[in-house]
Structures are given as C-alpha cells and as structure tokens.
Design a protein around this motif. Structure first.
Motif, PDB file in Angstrom:
ATOM      1  N   PRO A  95      -0.636 -52.903-112.191  1.00  0.00           N
ATOM      2  CA  PRO A  95      -1.213 -51.859-111.353  1.00  0.00           C
ATOM      3  C   PRO A  95      -1.142 -52.212-109.863  1.00  0.00           C
ATOM      4  O   PRO A  95      -0.904 -51.349-109.022  1.00  0.00           O
ATOM      5  CB  PRO A  95      -2.666 -51.760-111.795  1.00  0.00           C
ATOM      6  CG  PRO A  95      -2.694 -52.299-113.167  1.00  0.00           C
ATOM      7  CD  PRO A  95      -1.578 -53.318-113.227  1.00  0.00           C
ATOM      8  N   GLN A  96      -1.305 -53.455-109.514  1.00  0.00           N
ATOM      9  CA  GLN A  96      -1.217 -53.859-108.102  1.00  0.00           C
ATOM     10  C   GLN A  96       0.230 -53.734-107.602  1.00  0.00           C
ATOM     11  O   GLN A  96       0.459 -53.330-106.469  1.00  0.00           O
ATOM     12  CB  GLN A  96      -1.692 -55.306-107.943  1.00  0.00           C
ATOM     13  CG  GLN A  96      -3.178 -55.461-108.030  1.00  0.00           C
ATOM     14  CD  GLN A  96      -3.571 -56.919-107.876  1.00  0.00           C
ATOM     15  OE1 GLN A  96      -2.789 -57.830-108.125  1.00  0.00           O
ATOM     16  NE2 GLN A  96      -4.823 -57.137-107.461  1.00  0.00           N
ATOM     17  N   VAL A  97       1.165 -54.075-108.462  1.00  0.00           N
ATOM     18  CA  VAL A  97       2.572 -53.967-108.073  1.00  0.00           C
ATOM     19  C   VAL A  97       2.918 -52.498-107.826  1.00  0.00           C
ATOM     20  O   VAL A  97       3.563 -52.153-106.831  1.00  0.00           O
ATOM     21  CB  VAL A  97       3.493 -54.582-109.163  1.00  0.00           C
ATOM     22  CG1 VAL A  97       4.959 -54.264-108.884  1.00  0.00           C
ATOM     23  CG2 VAL A  97       3.274 -56.068-109.258  1.00  0.00           C
ATOM     24  N   LEU A  98       2.464 -51.639-108.739  1.00  0.00           N
ATOM     25  CA  LEU A  98       2.715 -50.196-108.577  1.00  0.00           C
ATOM     26  C   LEU A  98       2.051 -49.671-107.294  1.00  0.00           C
ATOM     27  O   LEU A  98       2.631 -48.868-106.575  1.00  0.00           O
ATOM     28  CB  LEU A  98       2.224 -49.426-109.798  1.00  0.00           C
ATOM     29  CG  LEU A  98       3.023 -49.622-111.079  1.00  0.00           C
ATOM     30  CD1 LEU A  98       2.364 -48.906-112.246  1.00  0.00           C
ATOM     31  CD2 LEU A  98       4.446 -49.118-110.895  1.00  0.00           C
ATOM     32  N   GLU A  99       0.860 -50.145-107.033  1.00  0.00           N
ATOM     33  CA  GLU A  99       0.138 -49.716-105.832  1.00  0.00           C
ATOM     34  C   GLU A  99       0.877 -50.181-104.580  1.00  0.00           C
ATOM     35  O   GLU A  99       1.016 -49.430-103.597  1.00  0.00           O
ATOM     36  CB  GLU A  99      -1.284 -50.279-105.861  1.00  0.00           C
ATOM     37  CG  GLU A  99      -2.184 -49.750-104.775  1.00  0.00           C
ATOM     38  CD  GLU A  99      -2.348 -48.243-104.827  1.00  0.00           C
ATOM     39  OE1 GLU A  99      -2.373 -47.651-103.722  1.00  0.00           O
ATOM     40  OE2 GLU A  99      -2.441 -47.638-105.894  1.00  0.00           O
ATOM     41  N   ARG A 100       1.393 -51.397-104.584  1.00  0.00           N
ATOM     42  CA  ARG A 100       2.143 -51.914-103.437  1.00  0.00           C
ATOM     43  C   ARG A 100       3.451 -51.139-103.254  1.00  0.00           C
ATOM     44  O   ARG A 100       3.866 -50.865-102.135  1.00  0.00           O
ATOM     45  CB  ARG A 100       2.424 -53.404-103.627  1.00  0.00           C
ATOM     46  CG  ARG A 100       1.166 -54.231-103.429  1.00  0.00           C
ATOM     47  CD  ARG A 100       1.435 -55.684-103.446  1.00  0.00           C
ATOM     48  NE  ARG A 100       2.137 -56.055-102.225  1.00  0.00           N
ATOM     49  CZ  ARG A 100       2.683 -57.241-102.033  1.00  0.00           C
ATOM     50  NH1 ARG A 100       2.633 -58.165-102.962  1.00  0.00           N
ATOM     51  NH2 ARG A 100       3.293 -57.513-100.912  1.00  0.00           N
TER      52      ARG A 100
END
Length: 110
Positions: free
Chosen positions: A4-9
């Motif tokens: 989820p953090q990768v997608l958000e970034r």
C-alpha cells in the motif's frame, strides 16, 4: 516497503508528474501568447514605420515636382521674354519689308 505504501508513493509521484506537466504546459502557453503579442507589436510597428516612410517619400517627391514645375515655368517665362524681345527688335524690319512688298505690288499694277 509494504505494497500500500508503494502504491501510494507511485500515485503521489504520478500526481507530482502531472502537476509538473500541467505547469510546463501552462508556461508554454504563456510564452506562446507572449511571443504572439510581441510579434503583433513588431508587425504594427513595421506597418507604422512603412507608412511614415511612404508619406515622407511622397512629400519629398511632391516637393521635387513643385521645384521642377517652378523651374520649367521660370525657363518658359525667360524664353517668352527673349522671343518677345526678338519680335520687338524685328518690328521695324518686318514693317519695312511689308511696305516694300506693298510698294512693289503698287508699281507692278501701274
């Protein structure tokens, strides 16, 4: 890094890239508008300068024509005066010639 953090970034980076592209496109449009405005100013200035040059040249040509007309009129007046003087000088000569022709005709008839 969790997914989820990768997608958000990635979303954040895409959004930032979109903003950079939008700003670049806006700046491009502003520069194009400024260039068009400047080109119009240059065209207007060039037309005005061309009109002023044309008017100056026309005025100079008119002045030259006026001067030439005046010169021609003065020359014509001088020639007229010379011819009138020559004619005046020959009045006595022509009168004598006409009288002699008349006298010859009168003698020839008698």
């Amino acid at each position: 890094m969790p997914r989820p953090q990768v997608l958000e970034r990635i979303k954040s980076a895409e959004q930032e890239a979109d903003e950079i592209v939008a700003e670049a496109e806006e700046e491009r449009d502003e520069r194009i508008a400024e260039a068009r405005e400047r080109a119009e100013e240059i065209r207007t200035d060039a037309q005005r300068e061309a009109q002023e040059l044309k008017e100056r040249q026309l005025e100079e040509a008119r002045d030259e024509i006026d001067e030439e007309c005046e010169r021609i009129l003065e020359e014509g007046e001088q020639e007229r005066e010379e011819l009138a003087g020559q004619a005046e000088d020959r009045i006595d000569e022509v009168t004598d010639y006409v009288v002699s022709l008349f006298q010859e005709d009168v003698h020839a008839q008698t």
